[in-house]
Write an enzyme that holds these catalytic residues in place. Structure first.
Site, PDB file in Angstrom:
ATOM      1  N   ASN A   9       6.338  -1.269  -1.151  1.00 41.24           N
ATOM      2  CA  ASN A   9       6.527  -0.625   0.082  1.00 41.24           C
ATOM      3  C   ASN A   9       6.737  -1.848   1.153  1.00 41.24           C
ATOM      4  OD1 ASN A   9       6.218   0.531   2.779  1.00 41.24           O
ATOM      5  ND2 ASN A   9       3.963   1.464   2.268  1.00 41.24           N
ATOM      6  N   TRP A  10       7.721  -2.033   1.601  1.00 37.65           N
ATOM      7  CA  TRP A  10       7.957  -3.123   2.370  1.00 37.65           C
ATOM      8  C   TRP A  10       7.675  -3.225   3.764  1.00 37.65           C
ATOM      9  CZ3 TRP A  10      13.536  -5.115   0.874  1.00 37.65           C
ATOM     10  CH2 TRP A  10      13.764  -5.461  -0.648  1.00 37.65           C
ATOM     11  N   LYS A  11       7.497  -2.110   4.292  1.00 38.70           N
ATOM     12  CA  LYS A  11       6.919  -1.595   5.595  1.00 38.70           C
ATOM     13  C   LYS A  11       7.798  -1.948   6.541  1.00 38.70           C
ATOM     14  CE  LYS A  11       2.238  -1.576   4.004  1.00 38.70           C
ATOM     15  NZ  LYS A  11       0.862  -1.615   4.144  1.00 38.70           N
ATOM     16  N   HIS A  93       1.634   8.401   3.726  1.00 40.24           N
ATOM     17  CA  HIS A  93       1.040   7.016   3.768  1.00 40.24           C
ATOM     18  C   HIS A  93      -0.085   6.909   5.193  1.00 40.24           C
ATOM     19  CE1 HIS A  93       0.344   2.799   4.212  1.00 40.24           C
ATOM     20  NE2 HIS A  93       0.876   2.488   2.952  1.00 40.24           N
ATOM     21  N   GLU A  95      -0.851   4.854   7.145  1.00 36.85           N
ATOM     22  CA  GLU A  95      -0.240   4.351   8.280  1.00 36.85           C
ATOM     23  C   GLU A  95       0.501   5.475   9.264  1.00 36.85           C
ATOM     24  OE1 GLU A  95       1.692   0.854   6.601  1.00 36.85           O
ATOM     25  OE2 GLU A  95      -0.311  -0.112   6.169  1.00 36.85           O
ATOM     26  N   GLU A 165      -4.694   5.695  -2.340  1.00 35.39           N
ATOM     27  CA  GLU A 165      -4.869   4.679  -1.622  1.00 35.39           C
ATOM     28  C   GLU A 165      -5.933   4.397  -0.710  1.00 35.39           C
ATOM     29  OE1 GLU A 165      -0.849   2.427  -1.272  1.00 35.39           O
ATOM     30  OE2 GLU A 165      -0.859   3.698   0.181  1.00 35.39           O
ATOM     31  N   GLY A 171      -4.330  -3.389   3.011  1.00 35.80           N
ATOM     32  CA  GLY A 171      -3.726  -4.794   3.571  1.00 35.80           C
ATOM     33  C   GLY A 171      -5.017  -5.585   3.791  1.00 35.80           C
ATOM     34  N   SER A 210      -4.394  -3.527  -1.754  1.00 38.84           N
ATOM     35  CA  SER A 210      -4.416  -4.867  -2.156  1.00 38.84           C
ATOM     36  C   SER A 210      -4.451  -5.279  -3.764  1.00 38.84           C
ATOM     37  CB  SER A 210      -5.951  -5.338  -1.584  1.00 38.84           C
ATOM     38  OG  SER A 210      -5.874  -5.358  -0.267  1.00 38.84           O
ATOM     39  N   GLY A 231       1.984  -3.010  -1.173  1.00 41.55           N
ATOM     40  CA  GLY A 231       2.251  -3.664  -0.027  1.00 41.55           C
ATOM     41  C   GLY A 231       2.601  -4.980   0.174  1.00 41.55           C
ATOM     42  N   GLY A 232       1.603  -5.740   0.587  1.00 43.10           N
ATOM     43  CA  GLY A 232       1.963  -7.267   0.876  1.00 43.10           C
ATOM     44  C   GLY A 232       2.491  -7.920  -0.181  1.00 43.10           C
TER      45      GLY A 232
HETATM   46  C1  PEP Z   1       0.232   0.140   1.074  1.00 42.89           C
HETATM   47  O1  PEP Z   1       0.097   0.104   2.468  1.00 42.89           O
HETATM   48  O2  PEP Z   1       0.813   1.017   0.654  1.00 42.89           O
HETATM   49  C2  PEP Z   1      -0.283  -1.085   0.322  1.00 42.89           C
HETATM   50  C3  PEP Z   1      -0.845  -0.678  -0.800  1.00 42.89           C
HETATM   51  O3  PEP Z   1      -0.519  -2.201   0.867  1.00 42.89           O
HETATM   52  P1  PEP Z   1      -1.245  -3.478   0.492  1.00 42.89           P
HETATM   53  O4  PEP Z   1      -0.865  -3.645  -0.934  1.00 42.89           O
HETATM   54  O5  PEP Z   1      -0.641  -4.834   1.476  1.00 42.89           O
HETATM   55  O6  PEP Z   1      -2.747  -3.317   0.682  1.00 42.89           O
END
Ligand code: PEP
Length: 247
Positions: A9-11, A93, A95, A165, A171, A210, A231-232
């Protein structure tokens, strides 16, 4: 065997040039013989680019409108995504729930619209820190999944990918331990079994929060963890592919 999936997920990140570079890096480093399906979810403005540049990966969107078409300025429909070759879409999600008011009812409408257009929803669920601290995680995910999947036939439910999640791990650098993650994944698996029976056995349940090369192996070794929503660490080809190679 269930499909193993690692989705990035590049957001709201990357310029067009950076997105091109990341896809080029992924394409050159990805070993297609691995038993793991890769999905990249760039910003919607780069979906076409990703579809044109990739050869072995699937492309997913990060959001979609629940509406069919018409005067809804700024929105993107499922039919548009489908006509471009988008195969997956993240829904629910945290967010989007937190910043854009995506309710369980709206998420349910999006899931239905996606399935009607042959796009696989990646349906996210997960508890906040205070909910975890008060041991509410099972109640929260069953409520989110129950509402998100409401009104679907068992065959439709079986087409959905679920992503667990925990909000407190997204994050933040804090990952759920493999034991915490496995416990709730097993709970989700049992919940799905209750609503659609054995058809639930083919649903991939991804872990997100994470996830990185250092912890992916331990998480992916768990019986009910079928991959990750990243994500990151998805913004760098080497770390993303190291996660995908952790099975
Ligand atoms: C996400 O937002 O779906 C996610 C898992 O982010 P991160 O890996 O950065 O925690």
């Amino acid at each position: 065997m269930r499909k193993r999936i690692v989705a990035g997920n590049w957001k709201m990140n990357l310029s067009k040039q950076e997105a091109e570079q990341l896809i080029t890096d992924l394409e050159s480093q990805y070993e297609n013989d691995k038993d793991c399906h890769i999905v990249i979810c760039p910003s919607s403005v780069y979906l076409n680019l990703a579809i044109d540049m990739q050869s072995n990966m699937s492309v997913g969107a990060q959001n979609v409108s629940e509406r069919e078409n018409g005067a809804f300025t700024g929105e993107i429909s499922c039919a548009m995504l489908s006509s471009m070759g988008v195969q997956y879409c993240i829904v629910g999600h945290s967010e989007r729930r937190q910043y854009f008011g995506d309710t369980n009812e709206l998420i349910n409408q999006k899931v239905k619209a996606l399935l009607a257009n042959n796009i696989t929803p990646i349906l996210c669920c997960g508890e906040s820190l205070s909910e975890r601290e008060s041991n509410q995680q099972e109640k929260v995910v069953s409520m989110q999944l129950g509402s998100g999947l409401k009104g679907l036939s068992p065959d439709e439910v079986a087409k959905v990918v679920v992503a667990y999640e925990p909000v407190w791990a997204i994050g933040t650098g804090k990952t759920a331990s493999a034991e915490q993650a496995q416990d709730i994944h097993a709970y989700i698996r049992a919940f799905l079994q209750d609503i659609i029976g054995d058809k639930s056995q083919k649903i991939s349940i991804l872990y997100g929060g994470s996830c990185k090369p250092e912890n992916a192996k331990e998480l992916f070794a768990c019986r009910d963890i079928d991959g990750g929503l990243i994500g990151g660490a998805a913004l760098n080809a080497t770390s993303f592919l190291a996660i995908a190679n952790s099975f």
